[in-house]
Design a protein around this motif. Structure first.
Motif, PDB file in Angstrom:
ATOM      1  N   GLU A  34       0.822  -1.208   0.000  1.00 50.55           N
ATOM      2  CA  GLU A  34       0.000   0.000   0.000  1.00 50.55           C
ATOM      3  C   GLU A  34       0.858   1.261   0.000  1.00 50.55           C
ATOM      4  OE1 GLU A  34      -3.307   0.362  -0.426  1.00 50.55           O
ATOM      5  OE2 GLU A  34      -3.107  -1.773  -0.904  1.00 50.55           O
ATOM      6  N   ARG A  35       1.946   1.248   0.738  1.00 53.00           N
ATOM      7  CA  ARG A  35       2.810   2.423   0.775  1.00 53.00           C
ATOM      8  C   ARG A  35       3.529   2.619  -0.558  1.00 53.00           C
ATOM      9  NH1 ARG A  35       4.797   3.749   6.803  1.00 53.00           N
ATOM     10  NH2 ARG A  35       3.015   2.882   7.928  1.00 53.00           N
ATOM     11  N   LEU A  36       3.895   1.531  -1.215  1.00 52.86           N
ATOM     12  CA  LEU A  36       4.490   1.652  -2.548  1.00 52.86           C
ATOM     13  C   LEU A  36       3.508   2.300  -3.520  1.00 52.86           C
ATOM     14  CD1 LEU A  36       6.356  -1.766  -3.010  1.00 52.86           C
ATOM     15  CD2 LEU A  36       7.384   0.496  -2.743  1.00 52.86           C
ATOM     16  N   LYS A  37       2.262   1.912  -3.438  1.00 52.62           N
ATOM     17  CA  LYS A  37       1.249   2.457  -4.342  1.00 52.62           C
ATOM     18  C   LYS A  37       1.049   3.957  -4.137  1.00 52.62           C
ATOM     19  CE  LYS A  37      -1.376  -1.836  -4.988  1.00 52.62           C
ATOM     20  NZ  LYS A  37      -2.651  -2.563  -4.713  1.00 52.62           N
ATOM     21  N   ARG A  38       1.292   4.440  -2.903  1.00 52.64           N
ATOM     22  CA  ARG A  38       1.159   5.875  -2.641  1.00 52.64           C
ATOM     23  C   ARG A  38       2.277   6.672  -3.302  1.00 52.64           C
ATOM     24  NH1 ARG A  38       0.664   5.198   3.808  1.00 52.64           N
ATOM     25  NH2 ARG A  38      -1.010   3.622   3.821  1.00 52.64           N
ATOM     26  N   VAL A  39       3.451   6.053  -3.448  1.00 56.20           N
ATOM     27  CA  VAL A  39       4.594   6.729  -4.044  1.00 56.20           C
ATOM     28  C   VAL A  39       4.541   6.675  -5.564  1.00 56.20           C
ATOM     29  CG1 VAL A  39       7.112   6.674  -4.296  1.00 56.20           C
ATOM     30  CG2 VAL A  39       6.073   6.293  -2.050  1.00 56.20           C
ATOM     31  N   LEU A  40       4.127   5.546  -6.098  1.00 57.46           N
ATOM     32  CA  LEU A  40       4.218   5.295  -7.537  1.00 57.46           C
ATOM     33  C   LEU A  40       2.959   5.762  -8.262  1.00 57.46           C
ATOM     34  CD1 LEU A  40       5.827   1.758  -7.264  1.00 57.46           C
ATOM     35  CD2 LEU A  40       6.961   3.891  -7.943  1.00 57.46           C
ATOM     36  N   PRO A  41       3.072   6.102  -9.536  1.00 57.40           N
ATOM     37  CA  PRO A  41       1.915   6.579 -10.297  1.00 57.40           C
ATOM     38  C   PRO A  41       0.934   5.456 -10.610  1.00 57.40           C
ATOM     39  CG  PRO A  41       3.794   6.332 -11.742  1.00 57.40           C
ATOM     40  CD  PRO A  41       4.308   6.101 -10.354  1.00 57.40           C
ATOM     41  N   VAL A  42      -0.308   5.839 -10.819  1.00 57.08           N
ATOM     42  CA  VAL A  42      -1.315   4.888 -11.277  1.00 57.08           C
ATOM     43  C   VAL A  42      -1.141   4.715 -12.782  1.00 57.08           C
ATOM     44  CG1 VAL A  42      -3.787   4.427 -11.516  1.00 57.08           C
ATOM     45  CG2 VAL A  42      -2.912   5.562  -9.456  1.00 57.08           C
ATOM     46  N   THR A  43      -1.015   3.507 -13.242  1.00 58.23           N
ATOM     47  CA  THR A  43      -0.765   3.243 -14.656  1.00 58.23           C
ATOM     48  C   THR A  43      -1.402   1.923 -15.051  1.00 58.23           C
ATOM     49  OG1 THR A  43       0.976   2.864 -16.304  1.00 58.23           O
ATOM     50  CG2 THR A  43       1.460   2.192 -14.053  1.00 58.23           C
ATOM     51  N   ASP A  44      -1.667   1.787 -16.358  1.00 56.98           N
ATOM     52  CA  ASP A  44      -2.289   0.552 -16.848  1.00 56.98           C
ATOM     53  C   ASP A  44      -1.256  -0.441 -17.358  1.00 56.98           C
ATOM     54  OD1 ASP A  44      -1.493   1.892 -19.091  1.00 56.98           O
ATOM     55  OD2 ASP A  44      -3.448   1.887 -20.098  1.00 56.98           O
ATOM     56  N   ARG A  45       0.021  -0.145 -17.138  1.00 58.86           N
ATOM     57  CA  ARG A  45       1.071  -1.093 -17.523  1.00 58.86           C
ATOM     58  C   ARG A  45       2.006  -1.312 -16.338  1.00 58.86           C
ATOM     59  NH1 ARG A  45       6.113   0.973 -19.083  1.00 58.86           N
ATOM     60  NH2 ARG A  45       6.287   3.249 -19.055  1.00 58.86           N
ATOM     61  N   PRO A  46       2.755  -2.423 -16.331  1.00 53.03           N
ATOM     62  CA  PRO A  46       3.674  -2.675 -15.221  1.00 53.03           C
ATOM     63  C   PRO A  46       4.696  -1.555 -15.067  1.00 53.03           C
ATOM     64  CG  PRO A  46       3.375  -4.668 -16.535  1.00 53.03           C
ATOM     65  CD  PRO A  46       2.714  -3.553 -17.296  1.00 53.03           C
ATOM     66  N   ILE A  47       5.049  -1.260 -13.829  1.00 58.72           N
ATOM     67  CA  ILE A  47       6.055  -0.248 -13.536  1.00 58.72           C
ATOM     68  C   ILE A  47       7.398  -0.949 -13.471  1.00 58.72           C
ATOM     69  CG2 ILE A  47       6.843   1.492 -11.893  1.00 58.72           C
ATOM     70  CD1 ILE A  47       3.934   1.810 -11.016  1.00 58.72           C
ATOM     71  N   LEU A  81       7.810  -9.958  -3.002  1.00 60.16           N
ATOM     72  CA  LEU A  81       8.173  -9.987  -4.420  1.00 60.16           C
ATOM     73  C   LEU A  81       7.006 -10.496  -5.262  1.00 60.16           C
ATOM     74  CD1 LEU A  81      11.797 -11.409  -4.105  1.00 60.16           C
ATOM     75  CD2 LEU A  81      11.203  -9.150  -5.004  1.00 60.16           C
ATOM     76  N   GLU A  82       6.372 -11.542  -4.803  1.00 60.19           N
ATOM     77  CA  GLU A  82       5.247 -12.114  -5.549  1.00 60.19           C
ATOM     78  C   GLU A  82       4.079 -11.142  -5.620  1.00 60.19           C
ATOM     79  OE1 GLU A  82       2.236 -15.989  -5.361  1.00 60.19           O
ATOM     80  OE2 GLU A  82       4.023 -15.937  -4.095  1.00 60.19           O
ATOM     81  N   LYS A  83       3.740 -10.514  -4.484  1.00 59.94           N
ATOM     82  CA  LYS A  83       2.576  -9.624  -4.446  1.00 59.94           C
ATOM     83  C   LYS A  83       2.810  -8.350  -5.255  1.00 59.94           C
ATOM     84  CE  LYS A  83       0.003 -12.173  -1.729  1.00 59.94           C
ATOM     85  NZ  LYS A  83      -1.224 -12.846  -2.247  1.00 59.94           N
ATOM     86  N   THR A  84       4.025  -7.820  -5.203  1.00 59.15           N
ATOM     87  CA  THR A  84       4.287  -6.605  -5.975  1.00 59.15           C
ATOM     88  C   THR A  84       4.231  -6.890  -7.474  1.00 59.15           C
ATOM     89  OG1 THR A  84       6.669  -7.015  -5.663  1.00 59.15           O
ATOM     90  CG2 THR A  84       5.624  -5.398  -4.213  1.00 59.15           C
ATOM     91  N   HIS A  85       4.760  -8.018  -7.887  1.00 56.48           N
ATOM     92  CA  HIS A  85       4.693  -8.365  -9.304  1.00 56.48           C
ATOM     93  C   HIS A  85       3.248  -8.574  -9.751  1.00 56.48           C
ATOM     94  CE1 HIS A  85       8.871  -8.984 -10.912  1.00 56.48           C
ATOM     95  NE2 HIS A  85       9.102  -8.682  -9.645  1.00 56.48           N
ATOM     96  N   GLN A  86       2.452  -9.188  -8.902  1.00 56.46           N
ATOM     97  CA  GLN A  86       1.038  -9.358  -9.225  1.00 56.46           C
ATOM     98  C   GLN A  86       0.337  -8.006  -9.375  1.00 56.46           C
ATOM     99  OE1 GLN A  86      -0.520 -11.837  -6.106  1.00 56.46           O
ATOM    100  NE2 GLN A  86       0.371 -13.718  -6.940  1.00 56.46           N
ATOM    101  N   ALA A  87       0.831  -7.011  -8.632  1.00 53.66           N
ATOM    102  CA  ALA A  87       0.245  -5.671  -8.688  1.00 53.66           C
ATOM    103  C   ALA A  87       0.866  -4.819  -9.801  1.00 53.66           C
ATOM    104  CB  ALA A  87       0.427  -4.973  -7.340  1.00 53.66           C
ATOM    105  N   GLY A  88       1.782  -5.387 -10.576  1.00 51.62           N
ATOM    106  CA  GLY A  88       2.408  -4.643 -11.663  1.00 51.62           C
ATOM    107  C   GLY A  88       3.542  -3.740 -11.216  1.00 51.62           C
ATOM    108  N   ILE A  89       4.105  -3.999 -10.027  1.00 47.83           N
ATOM    109  CA  ILE A  89       5.246  -3.246  -9.516  1.00 47.83           C
ATOM    110  C   ILE A  89       6.436  -4.191  -9.553  1.00 47.83           C
ATOM    111  CG2 ILE A  89       6.205  -2.014  -7.538  1.00 47.83           C
ATOM    112  CD1 ILE A  89       3.315  -1.409  -6.671  1.00 47.83           C
ATOM    113  N   LEU A  90       7.362  -3.968 -10.470  1.00 45.12           N
ATOM    114  CA  LEU A  90       8.389  -4.956 -10.780  1.00 45.12           C
ATOM    115  C   LEU A  90       9.610  -4.786  -9.882  1.00 45.12           C
ATOM    116  CD1 LEU A  90       8.086  -5.132 -14.662  1.00 45.12           C
ATOM    117  CD2 LEU A  90       6.751  -6.269 -12.882  1.00 45.12           C
TER     118      LEU A  90
END
Length: 393
Positions: A12-25, A338-347
């Motif tokens: 959740e904290r990563l998502k606050r820092v990173l932009p909302v996008t429709d492709r993997p970051i 690592l698994e959850k972030t990749h599932q969320a498109g955060i590489l």
């Protein structure tokens, strides 16, 4: 906080820092906002795309100006640059070279290319680079200095050099490392592949050792597509590097005479054109990367058990790859994250597998690697592209 709750909170904290996008970051991708098209097109229009052309010279000159190194020799990639550095020392077959456990495998491979043996050493928790104090004690125990140099009493081989890696762009503690190198008659070779734009006590990395290597791979702060460079302040070594990287060809208008076993390691003009355009924007790229690092640091400042990997107190880092350290985390939290972030498109990614855990280097000499082994299980790298440090609206 249990494992699932911690993973959820970090995500959740990563998502606050990173932009909302429709492709993997991506973990790290290049930023092209300057004269890249213009310079590359000039190469295509003129036909100067290979290893001769004015962009190679201009790129080298700009790198020298930026880093403060007296001489810069561009190469085809960072591994070629490091291999060349070791040939300049020179590293001979059968020598041992001290190499940190936490580094990309190319660091050790370059040693192997010379017929030498990587000797794996431990890491410091504050820099992720070589721990100078553990290393000093270790060498005092296993080595002796003779007229032939530093000799490993356990193997009988000469320990010729230390490769210091500025891990993730964070400078290692240079002063005590240099003291150790003088004490044990070792050449310091800087693997500065990740640290363009990083400074130790106000001086750019890659300018402390006998020689240093930079990388301009596609995932670096500045990219030439694929490329590297040798840095040195020694005119004789610079001339030798230029000679070896151009297949040791003797100057002549048409004859092909070679006086040594050289290497086809020259950087093509096309790559240098891209790199020159990138260098023009380097100051702004570094500002964006430090802005992103500050956002990450603020986002995780009050989360127990999670520590943002910040620049050492004596250094200014380029924050090539931002990282979190999952301190005292329950078993499996890193891999689940690592698994959850990749599932969320955060590489995200972990650090490299430690050298002594690599199949090819399991039997190399090594000291106790307690810190490196711990860091390898606790550190996770975060998306670090420069453009992520722009607006996060």
């Amino acid at each position: 906080m249990n494992r699932t709750a911690l993973v959820t909170e970090v995500l959740e904290r990563l998502k606050r820092v990173l932009p909302v996008t429709d492709r993997p970051i991506a973990l790290h991708e290049p930023t092209f906002v300057g004269t890249e098209w213009q310079y590359v097109k000039e190469c295509l229009d003129t036909g100067w795309v290979s290893s001769v052309g004015n962009f190679v010279d201009r790129f080298a000159a700009e790198l020298a100006s930026f880093t403060g190194a007296k001489y810069v020799i561009p190469t085809v990639n960072g591994t070629a640059a490091l291999h060349t550095c070791l040939k300049l020392v020179p590293i001979e077959p059968g020598d041992e070279v001290l190499v940190p456990a936490l580094t990309f495998i190319a660091t050790a491979n370059a040693v192997s290319y010379c017929g030498a043996i990587p000797h794996v050493v431990d890491s410091a928790p504050d820099t992720l680079g070589v721990d100078p104090y553990k290393l000093g004690d270790y060498l005092a125990d296993i080595a002796e200095v003779t007229v032939e140099g530093c000799i490993n009493r356990r193997t009988g081989r000469r320990i010729r050099a230390l490769i210091g890696v500025h891990v993730l762009g964070h400078p290692f503690d240079v002063d005590p490392i240099q003291t150790i190198c003088r004490r044990f008659r070792l050449d310091l070779v800087e693997d500065a592949a990740e640290s363009l734009g990083s400074y130790y006590k106000g001086q750019h990395t890659g300018t402390f050792g006998t020689v240093a290597a930079l990388s301009f791979n596609g995932n670096k702060t500045v990219t030439t597509g694929g490329g590297g460079a040798v840095l040195t302040n020694d005119a004789t070594l610079a001339a030798r590097a230029a000679h070896l990287t151009t297949v040791a060809k003797q100057p002549h208008a048409w004859r092909y005479d070679h006086d040594a076993i050289g290497y086809n390691y020259r950087m093509p003009n096309l790559n240098a054109a891209l790199g020159l355009a990138q260098l023009e924007n380097l100051p702004s790229l570094l500002v964006q990367k430090r802005t992103l690092a500050a956002r990450y640091q603020a986002a995780f400042a009050d989360l127990p058990g999670v520590e943002f990997v910040a620049e050492p107190v004596f250094a200014k880092s380029n924050y090539w790859l931002n990282a979190l350290r999952l301190c005292d985390a329950t078993d499996g939290v890193r891999d689940e994250l690592l698994e959850k972030t990749h599932q969320a498109g955060i590489l995200t990614r972990p650090l490299w597998t430690a050298l002594h855990r690599q199949q090819t280097y399991q039997d190399c000499p090594r000291m106790a690697l307690t810190t490196a082994e711990q860091l390898a299980t606790e550190v996770i790298n975060l998306p670090s592209s420069a453009h992520l440090g722009g607006s996060n609206e």
